[in-house]
Design a protein around this motif. Structure first.
Motif, PDB file in Angstrom:
ATOM      1  N   GLN A  19       0.711  -1.071  -0.007  1.00 43.54           N
ATOM      2  CA  GLN A  19      -0.015   0.028   0.031  1.00 43.54           C
ATOM      3  C   GLN A  19       0.796   1.288   0.178  1.00 43.54           C
ATOM      4  O   GLN A  19       0.418   2.274  -0.135  1.00 43.54           O
ATOM      5  CB  GLN A  19      -0.963   0.033   1.146  1.00 43.54           C
ATOM      6  N   ARG A  20       2.172   1.156   0.160  1.00 44.15           N
ATOM      7  CA  ARG A  20       3.145   2.223   0.196  1.00 44.15           C
ATOM      8  C   ARG A  20       3.370   2.574  -1.173  1.00 44.15           C
ATOM      9  O   ARG A  20       4.094   3.529  -1.519  1.00 44.15           O
ATOM     10  CB  ARG A  20       4.477   2.013   1.296  1.00 44.15           C
ATOM     11  N   PHE A  21       3.209   1.771  -2.130  1.00 37.38           N
ATOM     12  CA  PHE A  21       3.461   2.130  -3.373  1.00 37.38           C
ATOM     13  C   PHE A  21       2.268   2.475  -4.300  1.00 37.38           C
ATOM     14  O   PHE A  21       2.173   2.469  -5.356  1.00 37.38           O
ATOM     15  CB  PHE A  21       3.962   0.549  -4.154  1.00 37.38           C
ATOM     16  N   SER A  22       1.318   2.959  -3.743  1.00 35.31           N
ATOM     17  CA  SER A  22       0.114   3.445  -4.312  1.00 35.31           C
ATOM     18  C   SER A  22      -0.272   4.859  -3.552  1.00 35.31           C
ATOM     19  O   SER A  22       0.284   4.955  -2.621  1.00 35.31           O
ATOM     20  CB  SER A  22      -1.305   2.435  -4.306  1.00 35.31           C
ATOM     21  N   SER A  23      -1.116   5.837  -4.438  1.00 37.55           N
ATOM     22  CA  SER A  23      -1.262   6.782  -4.141  1.00 37.55           C
ATOM     23  C   SER A  23      -1.873   6.805  -2.482  1.00 37.55           C
ATOM     24  O   SER A  23      -3.042   5.998  -2.477  1.00 37.55           O
ATOM     25  CB  SER A  23      -1.821   7.682  -4.809  1.00 37.55           C
ATOM     26  N   GLU A  24      -1.822   7.830  -1.608  1.00 38.35           N
ATOM     27  CA  GLU A  24      -2.278   8.046  -0.481  1.00 38.35           C
ATOM     28  C   GLU A  24      -3.893   8.507  -0.580  1.00 38.35           C
ATOM     29  O   GLU A  24      -4.294   9.319  -1.627  1.00 38.35           O
ATOM     30  CB  GLU A  24      -1.735   9.264   0.290  1.00 38.35           C
TER      31      GLU A  24
ATOM     32  N   SER B  99       5.842   4.719 -10.422  1.00 39.57           N
ATOM     33  CA  SER B  99       6.710   4.430 -11.687  1.00 39.57           C
ATOM     34  C   SER B  99       6.264   3.342 -12.337  1.00 39.57           C
ATOM     35  O   SER B  99       6.402   2.841 -13.556  1.00 39.57           O
ATOM     36  CB  SER B  99       8.251   4.347 -11.419  1.00 39.57           C
ATOM     37  N   SER B 100       5.528   2.189 -11.555  1.00 38.91           N
ATOM     38  CA  SER B 100       5.120   0.845 -12.070  1.00 38.91           C
ATOM     39  C   SER B 100       3.827   1.309 -12.940  1.00 38.91           C
ATOM     40  O   SER B 100       3.339   0.263 -13.662  1.00 38.91           O
ATOM     41  CB  SER B 100       4.801  -0.216 -10.982  1.00 38.91           C
ATOM     42  N   LYS B 101       3.037   2.424 -12.574  1.00 37.22           N
ATOM     43  CA  LYS B 101       1.830   2.506 -13.315  1.00 37.22           C
ATOM     44  C   LYS B 101       1.836   3.845 -14.260  1.00 37.22           C
ATOM     45  O   LYS B 101       1.096   3.687 -15.337  1.00 37.22           O
ATOM     46  CB  LYS B 101       0.679   2.830 -11.931  1.00 37.22           C
TER      47      LYS B 101
END
Length: 446
Positions: free
Chosen positions: A117-122, A347-349
């Motif tokens: 969840q730290r790799f997606s927007s808050e 960056s993965s999206k």
């Protein structure tokens, strides 16, 4: 046709004159005409009004559920440590129900673990006229819809062209300015001009993001011969910091426009760019960085030890390489306000072009920067311990969650050695509370 071209040229001329006079020139001298302050006050009032309209338009239960989802996540977890929970589970003898605790933890991790969840927007509590949450993805009121439409027109028809113009001016000025300064012989005058060009262009580029930055504790700003380390959310972290001071960058050499900027800036400033093959040689990288730090007249090195972008809700594992170099570490904490625009680069999206388009069509980039007292490696402290101490200080200052996980998990799987270590930890917890011993004794008696 000629009249059309002439009219377009006049419009372009007026546009550039206004931009240069009202924004670029004040940026050069480091002053503000107050336009951004007025813009931010109007923006804050508008978002406050939109929040009130949303709260009136949704049910109280939905608003409460949204608040819990944004701040607590899908799962409401108990803050009790795993050791205490396991100690409370065990009685005299082992029972099959004891495995339910680990089953629950496994299901929680599958549904919502604390890493991915730290790799997606808050998530936001309320709609900021940019992004809708799941609960608010619906028609609320006519006035709110009209304001949203006006916001789209302002962001895409006014702010976007303005920001693209400023970005083009800033980038071109950076390339031309550093190239010209790079032709001068090494001297204190060259260093002064180089810092002036870098600082001026960074200020212009921050204006291109409608950046509103608050710097705290400026007396702790990184000094020459030191190493500045900061939490990493976005490529614009560099602009946020260079808007208030000059740094020597460290990173991989690129091609294209980024490569052109790197090649021009390194002529005027001692940045440290590595080829892809060199980046794999950790000893070579460390050697070049140590040589830079040893020269006390060179700008402080700017390093992001996490090695990847995190969504600004937490600080993840710091790579130890930055802390093996030696010298003084200057920690810096950066905290963005997602209400005005999401600075996180997933960056993965999104590729870099899509990300920049999202940034330049946001309302603004608002953040706080804390310069923290310098830190040095203590006697008997290894690089990993030093890195963790600096990470804890940054997380505490920025109000971020401290995690021990590696940010590289964004693209890689968990190492088997780490899984084995966790299994050993679980086993020690169970053995410490007597369950395994009781179970083995019962098996032997049978």
């Amino acid at each position: 046709m000629e009249d059309l071209i002439s009219a377009a040229a006049k419009v372009l001329s007026v546009w550039l004159t206004v931009v240069i006079t009202l924004i670029v020139l004040p940026s050069v001298f480091g002053v503000s005409l107050g336009i951004s302050e007025v813009y931010m006050r109007i923006l804050v009032k508008t978002l406050e009004w939109a929040t009130i309209r949303i709260q009136k338009g949704v049910k109280q239960e939905q608003a409460k559920a949204l608040k819990n989802s944004a701040f607590g996540g899908i799962i409401q977890r108990d803050e009790t440590t795993m050791e205490k929970e396991i100690a409370g589970l065990h009685r005299v003898d082992f029972e099959l129900s004891d495995v339910f605790y680990f089953s629950k933890k496994g299901i929680e991790a599958i549904v919502e673990d604390e890493v991915t969840q730290r790799f997606s927007s808050e998530e936001l509590v309320s709609w900021n006229l940019l992004t809708r949450t799941n609960v608010n993805f619906q028609y609320i009121s006519l006035r709110l819809t009209i304001v949203w439409v006006l916001g789209v027109l302002i962001r895409y028809c006014l702010l976007l062209p303005l920001r693209v113009t400023l970005a083009a001016i800033g980038i071109v000025s950076m390339i031309v300015g550093t190239t010209l300064v790079g032709q001068l012989p090494n001297s204190s005058a060259k260093d002064w001009l180089s810092e002036l060009v870098h600082l001026t262009c960074s200020r212009i580029l921050v204006r291109a993001l409608s950046g509103t930055i608050t710097y705290h504790n400026k007396e702790n700003r990184p000094q020459k011969g030191g190493i500045c380390v900061a939490n990493h959310t976005s490529p614009i972290d560099v602009l946020i910091l260079t808007n208030d001071g000059c740094y020597a960058m460290v990173g991989q050499a690129h091609g294209g426009l980024m490569g052109l900027i790197q090649r021009s800036t390194v002529k005027a400033c001692p940045h440290v760019w590595f080829e892809r093959s060199e980046m794999k040689d950790r000893h070579l990288v460390t050697k070049r960085l140590r040589e830079h730090v040893a020269a006390k007249n060179k700008l402080p090195i700017l390093i992001f030890p996490e090695g990847t972008c995190i969504n600004n809700t937490s600080v993840m594992m710091f790579k130890k390489g930055s802390f093996e170099i030696g010298g003084t570490i200057y920690p810096v904490a950066i905290k963005y306000d997602p209400q005005f625009g999401d600075a996180f680069w997933n960056s993965s999206k999104y590729d870099i072009v899509s990300y920049l388009l999202r940034i330049m069509t946001s309302w603004a980039i608002v953040c706080k920067v804390w310069y923290m007292p310098p830190m040095v490696r203590e006697e008997g402290e290894d690089a990993v311990q030093f890195a963790n101490r600096v990470k804890s200080a940054i997380a505490h200052q920025g109000g971020l969650t401290e995690l021990s996980w590696d940010g590289g998990l964004k693209r890689a799987k968990v190492k088997d050695t780490f899984k084995e270590q966790q299994q050993k930890n679980y086993s020690k917890m169970i053995v410490r509370n007597g369950s395994t011993g009781n179970l083995s004794m019962g098996a032997e008696s049978n």
